[in-house]
Design a protein around this motif. Sequence first.
Motif, mmCIF file in Angstrom:
data_model
loop_
_atom_site.group_PDB
_atom_site.id
_atom_site.type_symbol
_atom_site.label_atom_id
_atom_site.label_comp_id
_atom_site.label_asym_id
_atom_site.label_seq_id
_atom_site.Cartn_x
_atom_site.Cartn_y
_atom_site.Cartn_z
ATOM 1 N N VAL A 12 0.785 -1.143 -0.056
ATOM 2 C CA VAL A 12 0.171 -0.167 -0.068
ATOM 3 C C VAL A 12 1.024 1.282 -0.159
ATOM 4 C CG1 VAL A 12 -1.547 1.376 1.283
ATOM 5 C CG2 VAL A 12 -1.813 -1.164 1.070
ATOM 6 N N LEU A 13 2.025 1.368 0.994
ATOM 7 C CA LEU A 13 2.780 2.421 0.733
ATOM 8 C C LEU A 13 3.546 2.683 -0.486
ATOM 9 C CD1 LEU A 13 4.504 1.813 4.474
ATOM 10 C CD2 LEU A 13 2.994 3.568 3.746
ATOM 11 N N TRP A 14 3.843 1.720 -1.069
ATOM 12 C CA TRP A 14 4.584 1.679 -2.580
ATOM 13 C C TRP A 14 3.607 2.478 -3.532
ATOM 14 C CZ3 TRP A 14 9.529 1.982 -2.617
ATOM 15 C CH2 TRP A 14 10.332 1.027 -2.256
ATOM 16 N N ILE A 15 2.357 2.027 -3.450
ATOM 17 C CA ILE A 15 1.572 2.464 -4.334
ATOM 18 C C ILE A 15 0.973 3.697 -4.235
ATOM 19 C CG2 ILE A 15 -0.887 1.943 -5.576
ATOM 20 C CD1 ILE A 15 -0.389 -0.788 -5.345
ATOM 21 N N ALA A 16 0.569 3.946 -2.727
ATOM 22 C CA ALA A 16 0.168 5.422 -2.458
ATOM 23 C C ALA A 16 1.389 6.457 -2.730
ATOM 24 C CB ALA A 16 -0.070 5.326 -0.754
ATOM 25 N N GLY A 17 2.550 5.922 -2.436
ATOM 26 C CA GLY A 17 3.674 7.173 -2.828
ATOM 27 C C GLY A 17 3.596 7.547 -4.351
ATOM 28 N N ALA A 18 3.418 6.575 -5.320
ATOM 29 C CA ALA A 18 3.334 6.941 -6.538
ATOM 30 C C ALA A 18 2.037 7.655 -7.017
ATOM 31 C CB ALA A 18 3.352 5.736 -7.354
ATOM 32 N N ALA A 19 0.897 7.297 -6.362
ATOM 33 C CA ALA A 19 -0.206 8.054 -6.652
ATOM 34 C C ALA A 19 -0.310 9.374 -6.132
ATOM 35 C CB ALA A 19 -1.346 7.167 -5.919
ATOM 36 N N VAL A 20 0.099 9.604 -4.948
ATOM 37 C CA VAL A 20 0.348 10.997 -4.489
ATOM 38 C C VAL A 20 1.225 11.877 -5.333
ATOM 39 C CG1 VAL A 20 1.506 12.439 -2.654
ATOM 40 C CG2 VAL A 20 -0.280 10.450 -1.973
ATOM 41 N N TYR A 21 2.485 11.503 -5.635
ATOM 42 C CA TYR A 21 3.157 11.914 -6.555
ATOM 43 C C TYR A 21 2.636 12.549 -7.901
ATOM 44 C CZ TYR A 21 7.569 13.401 -8.870
ATOM 45 O OH TYR A 21 8.649 14.116 -9.718
ATOM 46 N N VAL A 22 1.976 11.490 -8.703
ATOM 47 C CA VAL A 22 1.057 11.739 -9.994
ATOM 48 C C VAL A 22 0.116 12.670 -9.558
ATOM 49 C CG1 VAL A 22 -0.053 10.751 -11.807
ATOM 50 C CG2 VAL A 22 2.001 9.645 -11.019
ATOM 51 N N ALA A 23 -0.702 12.615 -8.696
ATOM 52 C CA ALA A 23 -1.787 13.185 -8.218
ATOM 53 C C ALA A 23 -1.569 14.723 -8.092
ATOM 54 C CB ALA A 23 -2.726 12.662 -7.203
ATOM 55 N N THR A 24 -0.394 14.957 -7.380
ATOM 56 C CA THR A 24 -0.419 16.194 -6.992
ATOM 57 C C THR A 24 0.388 17.005 -8.123
ATOM 58 O OG1 THR A 24 1.916 15.456 -5.959
ATOM 59 C CG2 THR A 24 0.089 15.915 -4.440
ATOM 60 N N GLU A 25 1.017 16.190 -8.869
ATOM 61 C CA GLU A 25 1.555 17.000 -10.159
ATOM 62 C C GLU A 25 0.487 17.287 -11.043
ATOM 63 O OE1 GLU A 25 4.518 16.052 -13.914
ATOM 64 O OE2 GLU A 25 3.834 14.285 -12.512
ATOM 65 N N ALA A 26 -0.697 16.577 -11.254
ATOM 66 C CA ALA A 26 -1.709 16.813 -12.000
ATOM 67 C C ALA A 26 -2.477 17.879 -11.454
ATOM 68 C CB ALA A 26 -2.618 15.458 -12.411
ATOM 69 N N VAL A 27 -2.543 18.075 -10.307
ATOM 70 C CA VAL A 27 -3.434 19.296 -9.526
ATOM 71 C C VAL A 27 -2.864 20.419 -9.893
ATOM 72 C CG1 VAL A 27 -4.414 19.889 -7.471
ATOM 73 C CG2 VAL A 27 -4.518 17.782 -7.901
ATOM 74 N N ALA A 28 -1.291 20.532 -9.679
ATOM 75 C CA ALA A 28 -0.583 21.905 -9.616
ATOM 76 C C ALA A 28 -0.467 22.247 -11.056
ATOM 77 C CB ALA A 28 0.824 21.449 -9.126
ATOM 78 N N ALA A 29 -0.407 21.283 -11.980
ATOM 79 C CA ALA A 29 -0.266 21.350 -13.650
ATOM 80 C C ALA A 29 -1.504 22.115 -14.095
ATOM 81 C CB ALA A 29 0.023 20.379 -14.268
ATOM 82 N N ALA A 30 -2.800 21.588 -13.521
ATOM 83 C CA ALA A 30 -4.000 22.240 -13.999
ATOM 84 C C ALA A 30 -4.109 23.693 -13.661
ATOM 85 C CB ALA A 30 -5.149 21.268 -13.335
ATOM 86 N N ALA A 31 -3.657 24.151 -12.812
ATOM 87 C CA ALA A 31 -3.623 25.640 -12.408
ATOM 88 C C ALA A 31 -2.588 26.463 -12.892
ATOM 89 C CB ALA A 31 -3.800 25.795 -10.754
#
Length: 222
Positions: A12-31
């Motif tokens: 769960v930690l491995w997958i969560a780390g990757a998900a957080v990274y990709v998600a925060t990048e997408a959220v920041a890029a959208a603005a």
Amino acid sequence: MSQRALVTTAAVLWIAGAAVYVATEAVAAAAFPGYSYATNYISDLGIPDVGTVGGRAIDSPRHAVMNTGFVVQGLLFLAAALTTLRATTGGPRRSFAGIAVTYAVGICLVGIVHGGQAEAPTGALHVVGAGMAIVGGNLAALTAAVAGRRTGLPRLYVVASATLGTVGLIGLVMLQLDSATTSIDLLPAGTWERLAVYTVTGWQVLTGGLMLAARRTSRTQL
């Protein structure tokens, strides 16, 4: 904590780390007005100032989201690596732990010291941190491939880990060559950087998936 619980937690930690990274990048890029995944650096998303850096227009209203993502990814990566070592047997354990620490420290530096801080020595810390994260993350994949081959993990995982780590390091080399000379311009700099970075997040998801699939075994080797 039981061995099965440790394996599940690590996955769960491995997958969560990757998900957080990709998600925060997408959220920041959208603005970020006009942000390009191909030409902009990932670190551009973490710069709080509005202006120009390296000829690129910078305006990231959600810079705090991206910088938080860098730090959280680093902490989750380290936690996943240490939990994996507790849950598994075999492999170059000290080397893997050292590589995980290198990655975590590096990417946390990227989040704490933003890319727009050109003044030395502060700006140098961002560059050093990025290098530690990219090299450390891809070396983690290569180390897992070596360990997997020795301990009998599925061939697909071994080959995929080795491929991801190798491609990631090649991406880093090409990024440096592309930035240092005008004679080599096969792909935009942002593309080379993402090739070096997304191999790490891809390997995290791959490793987490393998560990979830291995929960039913009484002993896991990595």
